[in-house]
Motif scaffolding. Structure first.
Motif, PDB file in Angstrom:
ATOM      1  N   ASN A  26       1.012  -1.201  -0.008  1.00 52.83           N
ATOM      2  CA  ASN A  26       0.383  -0.094   0.000  1.00 52.83           C
ATOM      3  C   ASN A  26       0.459   0.828   0.317  1.00 52.83           C
ATOM      4  OD1 ASN A  26      -2.482  -1.659  -0.098  1.00 52.83           O
ATOM      5  ND2 ASN A  26      -2.017  -1.473   2.319  1.00 52.83           N
ATOM      6  N   GLU A  27       1.984   1.052  -0.054  1.00 49.26           N
ATOM      7  CA  GLU A  27       3.050   2.523   0.273  1.00 49.26           C
ATOM      8  C   GLU A  27       3.417   2.640  -0.881  1.00 49.26           C
ATOM      9  OE1 GLU A  27       7.123   0.800   2.164  1.00 49.26           O
ATOM     10  OE2 GLU A  27       5.344   0.791   4.037  1.00 49.26           O
ATOM     11  N   ILE A  28       2.810   1.777  -1.967  1.00 52.95           N
ATOM     12  CA  ILE A  28       3.484   2.397  -2.792  1.00 52.95           C
ATOM     13  C   ILE A  28       2.791   2.645  -3.988  1.00 52.95           C
ATOM     14  CG2 ILE A  28       5.102   0.716  -5.396  1.00 52.95           C
ATOM     15  CD1 ILE A  28       6.132  -0.686  -2.903  1.00 52.95           C
ATOM     16  N   LYS A  29       2.720   4.166  -5.230  1.00 54.98           N
ATOM     17  CA  LYS A  29       1.821   3.980  -6.183  1.00 54.98           C
ATOM     18  C   LYS A  29       2.304   3.715  -7.517  1.00 54.98           C
ATOM     19  CE  LYS A  29      -0.164   8.884  -5.419  1.00 54.98           C
ATOM     20  NZ  LYS A  29       0.437   9.490  -3.956  1.00 54.98           N
ATOM     21  N   LEU A  30       1.367   3.378  -8.133  1.00 55.51           N
ATOM     22  CA  LEU A  30       1.874   2.582  -8.872  1.00 55.51           C
ATOM     23  C   LEU A  30       0.691   3.403 -10.358  1.00 55.51           C
ATOM     24  CD1 LEU A  30       2.164   0.066 -11.399  1.00 55.51           C
ATOM     25  CD2 LEU A  30      -0.528  -0.535 -10.884  1.00 55.51           C
ATOM     26  N   ILE A  31       1.960   3.927 -11.582  1.00 59.58           N
ATOM     27  CA  ILE A  31       1.337   5.335 -12.374  1.00 59.58           C
ATOM     28  C   ILE A  31       1.498   4.453 -13.334  1.00 59.58           C
ATOM     29  CG2 ILE A  31       1.967   6.755 -13.360  1.00 59.58           C
ATOM     30  CD1 ILE A  31       3.962   7.760 -10.428  1.00 59.58           C
ATOM     31  N   ALA A  32       0.178   4.454 -14.296  1.00 64.32           N
ATOM     32  CA  ALA A  32      -0.103   3.496 -15.657  1.00 64.32           C
ATOM     33  C   ALA A  32       0.827   4.791 -16.228  1.00 64.32           C
ATOM     34  CB  ALA A  32      -0.861   3.502 -15.373  1.00 64.32           C
ATOM     35  N   VAL A  33       1.707   4.604 -17.491  1.00 64.12           N
ATOM     36  CA  VAL A  33       2.154   6.096 -18.231  1.00 64.12           C
ATOM     37  C   VAL A  33       1.054   5.208 -19.494  1.00 64.12           C
ATOM     38  CG1 VAL A  33       4.294   6.084 -19.318  1.00 64.12           C
ATOM     39  CG2 VAL A  33       4.308   5.819 -16.631  1.00 64.12           C
ATOM     40  N   CYS A  51      -5.515   4.656 -10.115  1.00 68.12           N
ATOM     41  CA  CYS A  51      -5.541   6.441  -9.920  1.00 68.12           C
ATOM     42  C   CYS A  51      -5.016   7.477 -10.872  1.00 68.12           C
ATOM     43  CB  CYS A  51      -5.601   6.107  -8.265  1.00 68.12           C
ATOM     44  SG  CYS A  51      -6.808   4.673  -6.966  1.00 68.12           S
ATOM     45  N   ASP A  52      -3.924   6.226 -10.709  1.00 65.03           N
ATOM     46  CA  ASP A  52      -3.164   7.744 -11.604  1.00 65.03           C
ATOM     47  C   ASP A  52      -2.192   7.630 -12.662  1.00 65.03           C
ATOM     48  OD1 ASP A  52      -2.614   6.818  -8.189  1.00 65.03           O
ATOM     49  OD2 ASP A  52      -1.591   9.063  -8.180  1.00 65.03           O
ATOM     50  N   LEU A  53      -2.058   8.550 -13.254  1.00 65.10           N
ATOM     51  CA  LEU A  53      -1.986   8.107 -15.161  1.00 65.10           C
ATOM     52  C   LEU A  53      -0.276   9.342 -15.109  1.00 65.10           C
ATOM     53  CD1 LEU A  53      -5.588   8.402 -16.772  1.00 65.10           C
ATOM     54  CD2 LEU A  53      -3.797   6.035 -15.896  1.00 65.10           C
ATOM     55  N   GLY A  54       0.287   8.242 -16.008  1.00 67.42           N
ATOM     56  CA  GLY A  54       1.706   9.397 -16.200  1.00 67.42           C
ATOM     57  C   GLY A  54       1.473   9.589 -17.515  1.00 67.42           C
ATOM     58  N   GLU A  55       1.942  11.249 -17.680  1.00 67.83           N
ATOM     59  CA  GLU A  55       2.375  11.685 -19.496  1.00 67.83           C
ATOM     60  C   GLU A  55       3.498  12.411 -19.077  1.00 67.83           C
ATOM     61  OE1 GLU A  55       0.913  10.827 -22.064  1.00 67.83           O
ATOM     62  OE2 GLU A  55      -0.937  10.130 -22.013  1.00 67.83           O
ATOM     63  N   ASN A  56       4.285  12.009 -20.656  1.00 69.06           N
ATOM     64  CA  ASN A  56       5.914  13.002 -20.975  1.00 69.06           C
ATOM     65  C   ASN A  56       5.465  13.644 -21.878  1.00 69.06           C
ATOM     66  OD1 ASN A  56       5.442  11.499 -23.089  1.00 69.06           O
ATOM     67  ND2 ASN A  56       7.898  11.020 -23.259  1.00 69.06           N
TER      68      ASN A  56
END
Ligand SMILES: *Cc1c(COP(=O)(O)O)cnc(C)c1O
Length: 225
Positions: A26-33, A51-56
């Motif tokens: 639970n202490e690790i955020k999974l960011i979908a790129v 819950c988390d999205l990543g864009e570059n």
């Protein structure tokens, strides 16, 4: 393959890495790129429970932001041109690629709130990679003191493209060491609790070495396998 199936596999691998080193998943955020995929695929990821999205890039971020708005937490993970800050600043929650003073100045000027930033570090020293060299990081951080709209929540790195586990591990360890050094400075504006490291090929090792955010594209939302 559906994102739900890929997500299940990734969560399993994350849990395994956590078990190895006694960490709480639970202490690790999974960011979908989502930089390589369509906005439909990004929506699918959200529907799958990410819950988390990543864009570059700013274009990709804006395209997906228009349909998803505040549903996900938005992470800007790519190298950021100073003149593009204004396009993204009111849409993102985290900027992972702070790597120079001019960029800090622009973020500070344009942001209406304390922006959560991570300092990007080029641990491997590869010329193709952005980021500060490890020995510049402490001084750079100290110089951010006057910027009221910037909080340094952590450090980010991209490991070299290799299957050599020792090289990857060494890279992640170095980032962890730098984090400890910054934390020892006890700076109010730089709690530096996050370590953004680990991608499709190396996230298990990154988690073993202390990652609190992993940025996964291909293995999680990739459309072409
Ligand atoms: C593309 C990218 C990722 C994800 O890469 P994958 O290998 O597809 O998982 C992570 N971090 C950054 C900064 C990226 O540009």
């Amino acid at each position: 393959m559906k994102v739900t199936a890929k997500l299940e596999a990734i969560r399993q691998q994350m849990n395994n890495a956590c078990l190895k080193v006694n960490r709480n998943p639970n202490e690790i955020k999974l960011i979908a790129v989502t930089k390589y995929v369509s906005r439909e695929r990004a929506e699918e990821a959200i529907d799958a429970g990410i819950c988390d999205l990543g864009e570059n890039r700013d274009e990709g971020l804006l395209e997906k932001w228009e349909v998803l708005k505040d549903k996900p937490v938005w992470h800007f993970i790519g190298s950021l041109q100073t003149r593009k800050v204004k396009n993204i600043i009111d849409k993102v929650d985290y900027i992972h690629s702070l790597d120079r003073m001019a960029l800090a100045e622009e973020i500070n000027k344009r942001s209406l709130k304390k922006m959560k930033c991570l300092i990007q570090v080029n641990v491997s020293g590869e010329e193709s990679k952005h980021g500060l060299s490890p020995d510049e990081v402490i001084n750079f951080t100290l110089q951010l003191l006057p910027f009221e709209n910037i909080t340094i929540v952590g450090l980010m790195t991209m490991a070299p493209l290799t299957d050599d586990a020792d090289v990857l591990r060494g890279c992640f360890r170095r980032l962890k060491e730098l984090q400890k050094q910054i934390q020892a400075c006890n700076l109010k504006f730089a709690p530096c609790t996050e370590l953004s490291m680990g991608m499709s090929n190396d996230f298990s090792i990154a988690i073993e070495e202390g990652a609190t955010m992993v940025r996964i594209g291909t293995a999680l939302v990739g459309e072409d396998e």
